[in-house]
Scaffold this motif. Structure first.
Motif, PDB file in Angstrom:
ATOM      1  N   GLN A 132       0.790  -1.299   0.060  1.00 35.41           N
ATOM      2  CA  GLN A 132      -0.104  -0.022   0.072  1.00 35.41           C
ATOM      3  C   GLN A 132       0.586   1.284   0.051  1.00 35.41           C
ATOM      4  O   GLN A 132       0.243   2.430  -0.391  1.00 35.41           O
ATOM      5  N   PHE A 133       2.014   1.262   0.635  1.00 38.64           N
ATOM      6  CA  PHE A 133       2.858   2.582   0.697  1.00 38.64           C
ATOM      7  C   PHE A 133       4.093   2.445  -0.096  1.00 38.64           C
ATOM      8  O   PHE A 133       4.675   1.244  -0.020  1.00 38.64           O
ATOM      9  N   ASN A 134       4.381   3.536  -0.572  1.00 43.45           N
ATOM     10  CA  ASN A 134       5.703   3.511  -1.461  1.00 43.45           C
ATOM     11  C   ASN A 134       6.173   5.017  -1.236  1.00 43.45           C
ATOM     12  O   ASN A 134       5.380   6.023  -1.385  1.00 43.45           O
ATOM     13  N   VAL A 171      -1.896   3.392  -1.413  1.00 39.07           N
ATOM     14  CA  VAL A 171      -2.994   2.981  -2.441  1.00 39.07           C
ATOM     15  C   VAL A 171      -3.763   1.813  -1.407  1.00 39.07           C
ATOM     16  O   VAL A 171      -3.195   0.846  -0.956  1.00 39.07           O
ATOM     17  N   GLY A 172      -5.021   2.097  -1.585  1.00 34.95           N
ATOM     18  CA  GLY A 172      -5.713   1.102  -0.696  1.00 34.95           C
ATOM     19  C   GLY A 172      -6.882   0.810  -1.549  1.00 34.95           C
ATOM     20  O   GLY A 172      -6.999   0.663  -2.953  1.00 34.95           O
ATOM     21  N   GLU A 173      -8.036   0.038  -1.142  1.00 35.19           N
ATOM     22  CA  GLU A 173      -9.085  -0.630  -1.916  1.00 35.19           C
ATOM     23  C   GLU A 173      -9.923   0.581  -2.607  1.00 35.19           C
ATOM     24  O   GLU A 173     -10.707   1.017  -1.676  1.00 35.19           O
ATOM     25  N   GLY A 174      -9.716   0.956  -3.849  1.00 31.00           N
ATOM     26  CA  GLY A 174     -10.577   1.993  -4.426  1.00 31.00           C
ATOM     27  C   GLY A 174     -10.191   3.379  -4.006  1.00 31.00           C
ATOM     28  O   GLY A 174     -10.929   4.324  -4.359  1.00 31.00           O
ATOM     29  N   GLN A 175      -8.865   3.180  -3.455  1.00 28.24           N
ATOM     30  CA  GLN A 175      -8.426   4.811  -3.069  1.00 28.24           C
ATOM     31  C   GLN A 175      -7.029   5.004  -3.140  1.00 28.24           C
ATOM     32  O   GLN A 175      -6.391   4.051  -3.144  1.00 28.24           O
ATOM     33  N   ARG A 176      -6.705   6.142  -3.278  1.00 29.79           N
ATOM     34  CA  ARG A 176      -5.242   6.613  -3.320  1.00 29.79           C
ATOM     35  C   ARG A 176      -5.043   7.867  -2.687  1.00 29.79           C
ATOM     36  O   ARG A 176      -6.009   8.684  -2.545  1.00 29.79           O
ATOM     37  N   ALA A 177      -3.868   8.121  -2.121  1.00 27.00           N
ATOM     38  CA  ALA A 177      -3.558   9.255  -1.366  1.00 27.00           C
ATOM     39  C   ALA A 177      -2.033   9.617  -1.663  1.00 27.00           C
ATOM     40  O   ALA A 177      -1.278   8.551  -2.039  1.00 27.00           O
ATOM     41  N   SER A 178      -1.732  10.870  -1.909  1.00 26.56           N
ATOM     42  CA  SER A 178      -0.176  11.163  -2.139  1.00 26.56           C
ATOM     43  C   SER A 178      -0.065  12.399  -1.549  1.00 26.56           C
ATOM     44  O   SER A 178      -0.696  13.358  -1.232  1.00 26.56           O
ATOM     45  N   LEU A 179       1.510  12.472  -1.033  1.00 25.40           N
ATOM     46  CA  LEU A 179       1.901  13.796  -0.287  1.00 25.40           C
ATOM     47  C   LEU A 179       3.343  14.097  -1.266  1.00 25.40           C
ATOM     48  O   LEU A 179       4.183  13.059  -1.294  1.00 25.40           O
ATOM     49  N   ASN A 213     -12.388   5.698  -5.849  1.00 26.29           N
ATOM     50  CA  ASN A 213     -12.870   5.154  -6.938  1.00 26.29           C
ATOM     51  C   ASN A 213     -14.282   4.592  -6.533  1.00 26.29           C
ATOM     52  O   ASN A 213     -14.304   3.522  -5.884  1.00 26.29           O
ATOM     53  N   PHE A 214     -15.428   5.041  -7.195  1.00 27.75           N
ATOM     54  CA  PHE A 214     -16.667   4.266  -6.837  1.00 27.75           C
ATOM     55  C   PHE A 214     -16.950   3.696  -8.170  1.00 27.75           C
ATOM     56  O   PHE A 214     -17.390   4.296  -9.123  1.00 27.75           O
ATOM     57  N   GLY A 215     -16.993   2.248  -8.142  1.00 34.08           N
ATOM     58  CA  GLY A 215     -17.323   1.518  -9.015  1.00 34.08           C
ATOM     59  C   GLY A 215     -18.809   1.700  -9.495  1.00 34.08           C
ATOM     60  O   GLY A 215     -19.686   1.367  -8.455  1.00 34.08           O
TER      61      GLY A 215
END
Length: 874
Positions: A724-726, A774-782, A819-821
């Motif tokens: 999930q993290f990089n 990166v999660g299930e259907g979600q993403r975040a960045s800094l 992400n809303f499928g």
């Protein structure tokens, strides 16, 4: 470095290449191979012998960038590019974008699209640099960007001195995507609104992809950010230099005056843009034009990109891509009128002169009570590439391509006709030649007189490029260590450059070849040009496995130019020391031929120049014409490029890459620095002054300077903490940037604004840190971006509120996507983000009166920006 030394270095590298062909080693098993930027040989997907940075689709999306220019502005290895509006130092490149790897100049970075060359922009920078306009490329269509961080002339030919940026666009896409976004500066009305789409489908072994993007941008004025343009004023508002003693008994100018006293317009301070500027004798009415100008222009941008790929039954493949873009800068406001740089003499009884003695008019026909003059730009680009690839019966591949690209850059700029203004001062102005312009009382100025002496110039620069590429590559024979790979090919290029302008704006020449001044009070004109040239190149490249752990890449290219030629070798070594350590090194030569404009065109730009007295003390700053004339005798630039690096992989999820690099330039093509030339000799032959001694223009020449030596190091790291993290880090640092100024003085440019030489502003360090989840259907960045401090080199001892240092600048960007499928085969993605989360405004950069108070080549003026984006995919 002398040419004999350069040729010796080329021979040594060429001998090394020949020796490398004799090495042998053990076999390697066959794995899937790919082609990366910097090589024509398909390779296994491992760290190569050359430093290539990859910006993939997910990273590009995480930045929230709506244009390529915004993305390049945060690239650590690029320094001193022109990607933001600045009418003062880059007036002719509004609405374009470019890359400046290593700060070695816009012309020293080779920009490719899908591995193929692209024509340069018709727009020219103030220093005469040419560049590929990256604003043509739709950001939503990019699959990834590959940055080769070293010279590559042996592979690609001219211009690849500092490196190569290859924009790889999406293809073989199936489905339909719609996206829309809006971004807005938090404390102003400036906003970007953009929409785009991507569609692709397969039809019986044929894939078609179509992408479109439209951007609507609203302006940000200096009035919205007054601290960023508070020294953008001119000493030429409306004043008079008296040529004798005078006594005025009544009226607005009543008083006693001495000879050579500066007398300001008595209504100067009635307007908020008027300022009084003390002089050695008297004072002048200055004009604070800064609030009239934009930091961001009103702009629209339409882009279309399409490609088609077809797989034939015999295994051959056809790939066609076509793109078109149209950028329009709608406003680009300027002063209502520029000052009259002819500094006209007005007789004792002429033009309503109240002084009874002759005066020199130091002013502009129109002041702040008139609307700003708009100078729009139109920028249209077309590109098409036909690529056919296949393989021979022996397993070798062949690749042919025909690529054509064309750019039209049209520039409008308003000025005043010198002849009609002189007529108006004499009482014979206006449409019927019977009206007076009284500069001592401009309240009586009629619109008919204004219309008569006002003129909108128009110039159009057209560039085009036709390239034929043919390459074969394959396995030559087996060595004990593996297969000897070879690629060879040829390239033919034909490029054209054309300048067309109206009769008033065209620079013509007298019988002795000297330019005849154009009939304008401020702008200096362009010469019409229509030239083209053809070059031919042949090249070969080989990858030689020396042992199980050592691999050598050798390349050699011969390029026949129209009036010269160049042989450029390259050798690179990759040594797998252990499972954790890799060492790589390379040495090469590179070259760049002078552009057609540098060889053939005469042009003039308006630049803020600080004038100096004979004793070296500074006078006031003002915008004057800087006239550059083409030089047919320019030699190609030459360079030697070196890189040595180490890759450390302590685990499969963590790597560190450190590369030390060096570039030694000889015969660098540049144009003399007008400010430096004036400082060296205020009364030199190329310093044009009026009879009263006022600076009017500076003539500069393109020339081959002696040398530039640059070195530094790059750091890159990727750490996958979990599924999930990089985390990634990328930084570039200059150790040294030694250059030779026009007068022969060697200076250190790294860590300096470089006011008096041909280099651009150059912070020593730029870097970024990127954290992604990166999660299930979600993403975040800094994303954290850093630009180090640097010195202006300006003496501010008499200005207690100014600093000679431009402070370091750090911004934080953050983004979240969900992400809303909607169905199994469709999705809706909502993205929210903030650029410059902490609302950091650009650090102050005091250079001189008449300029912006920050550095647009390094810093963004927007402050905190909020954005939202939606994407629907089916």
């Amino acid at each position: 470095m002398k040419m004999t030394q350069l040729l010796t270095s080329k021979r040594l590298i060429a001998i090394s290449i020949s020796a490398a062909l004799t090495f042998s080693a053990t076999a390697q098993e066959t794995v899937e191979k790919i082609q990366v930027t910097g090589s024509y040989i398909k390779r296994t997907a491992v760290d190569a012998s050359e430093p290539v940075q990859v910006l993939d689709y997910n990273f590009i999306q995480s930045t929230g960038a709506t244009t390529i220019s915004e993305l390049i502005g945060k690239l650590a290895i690029s320094s001193g590019a022109e990607n933001q509006a600045d009418s003062f130092s880059q007036a002719a490149t509004q609405g374009t974008g470019n890359v400046n790897l290593r700060g070695l100049g816009l012309s020293s970075t080779l920009v490719l699209i899908n591995g193929r060359r692209q024509t340069i922009s018709g727009a020219l920078t103030n220093d005469g640099s040419v560049f590929v306009d990256t604003s043509h490329i739709p950001i939503d269509a990019i699959e990834q960007i590959e940055v080769l961080k070293e010279g590559a002339a042996s592979t690609y030919g001219s211009d690849a001195i500092a490196g190569v940026v290859n924009f790889i666009l999406r293809k073989d896409f199936e489905g339909l995507e719609f996206n829309a976004s809006i971004s807005k500066a938090a404390d102003s009305s400036q906003k970007d609104t953009d929409i785009g789409f991507l569609w692709g489908a397969e039809f019986n072994n044929t894939f078609i992809t179509v992408s479109g993007h439209y951007l609507d941008r609203t302006p940000l004025t200096i009035a919205d950010r007054p601290d960023l343009g508070d020294v953008a004023y001119s000493s030429l508002g409306n004043s008079f230099l008296l040529l004798g003693n005078a006594e005025v008994t009544e009226g607005a100018y009543a008083g006693s005056y001495g000879a050579f006293e500066n007398v300001p317009d008595p209504t100067c301070l009635d307007d908020s843009l008027g300022i009084l500027i003390p002089q050695a004798y008297g004072s002048r009415c200055g004009f604070n034009y800064g609030p009239l100008y934009n930091l961001v222009n009103t702009e629209t941008r339409a882009q279309l990109y399409s490609n088609l790929s077809h797989n034939f039954d015999n295994g051959n493949e056809l790939f066609i891509d076509v793109s078109w873009s149209s950028n329009e800068v709608k406003d680009n406001p300027q002063s209502p009128s520029y000052p009259d740089l002819t500094f006209p003499y007005i007789g004792p009884s002429d033009s309503g002169n109240p002084f009874g003695v002759g005066v020199v008019w130091l002013g502009r026909p129109l002041g702040a009570d008139y609307e700003p003059a708009l100078s729009p730009r139109e920028n249209d680009t077309f590109r098409s590439s036909f690529n056919l690839v296949g393989d021979f019966d022996n397993g070798w591949d062949w690749d042919t391509a025909l690529t054509y690209s064309k750019n039209n850059y049209t520039q409008y700029q308003q000025d005043q006709l010198k002849s009609r203004l002189v007529a108006a001062l004499a009482g014979t102005g206006g449409p019927n030649n019977d009206e007076l312009f009284n500069p001592f009382d401009r309240s009586s100025l009629s619109q008919s007189v204004i219309d008569d002496f006002t003129y909108m110039t128009r110039s159009e620069k057209t560039t085009d490029l036709l390239v034929l590429d043919a390459v074969i590559d394959g396995e030559l024979y087996e060595l004990p260590a593996g297969t000897l790979g070879l690629a060879a090919g040829a390239q033919v290029r034909n490029e054209g450059f054309k300048v067309e302008t109206d009769d008033v704006f065209e620079i013509k020449f007298d019988a002795d070849g000297n330019p005849i001044p154009v009939d304008l009070i401020f702008l200096q004109g362009l010469s019409e040009v229509d030239v083209d040239r053809t070059s031919l190149a042949v090249f070969a490249e080989s990858v030689i496995p020396v042992s199980e752990d050592i691999e050598i890449k050798a390349a050699l290219r011969y390029e026949k130019l129209e009036n010269d030629s160049s042989i450029d070798p390259k050798i690179a070594v990759r040594w797998q020391i252990s499972d954790q350590w890799i060492m790589r090194a390379s040495a090469s030569t590179a070259f760049r031929d002078a552009s057609l404009s540098q060889k053939n065109a005469s042009s003039a730009v308006i630049t803020s120049i600080t004038d100096y007295n004979d004793d070296g003390t500074a006078k006031s700053s003002a915008f004057v014409g800087v006239i550059a004339t083409g030089n047919e005798d320019l030699k190609p630039e030459q360079s030697e490029n070196y890189n040595i690096g180490v890759i450390f992989k302590p685990t499969d999820n963590l790597d560190f890459k450190v590369d030390f690099w060096r570039v030694d330039y000889t015969d660098l093509i540049t144009v003399e620095n007008a400010q430096g030339k004036l400082i060296d000799d205020p009364n030199g032959a190329d310093i044009i002054r009026t009879e009263a001694g006022f600076l009017q223009s500076v003539k500069v020449n393109y020339f081959n300077s002696s040398s530039v030596s640059v070195n530094g190091f790059d750091v890159e790291s990727q750490w996958t903490l979990s599924d999930q993290f990089n985390l990634s880090i990328n930084a570039s640092h200059f150790n040294s940037y030694e250059l030779t100024k026009d007068n022969g003085e060697v200076v250190e440019a790294a860590g300096s604004f470089n006011v008096d030489n041909f280099a651009r502003s150059m912070p020593k360090t730029k870097g970024s840190l990127n954290f992604n989840w990166v999660g299930e259907g979600q993403r975040a960045s800094l994303n954290i971006n850093y630009v180090s401090s640097y010195d202006t080199g300006v003496d501010v001892s008499a200005l207690p509120n100014e600093s000679a240092t431009v402070d370091a600048f750090t911004t934080v960007d953050t983004q979240y996507s969900a992400n809303f499928g909607i169905t199994e085969n469709s999705e809706a993605v909502l993205t929210l983000g903030v650029k410059n989360l902490l609302n950091e405004l650009p650090p102050r950069a005091y250079i001189a009166e008449g300029s912006l108070s920050y550095d647009p080549k390094q810093h963004n003026p927007l402050g905190r920006v909020l954005y939202a984006k939606v994407k629907f995919a089916f």
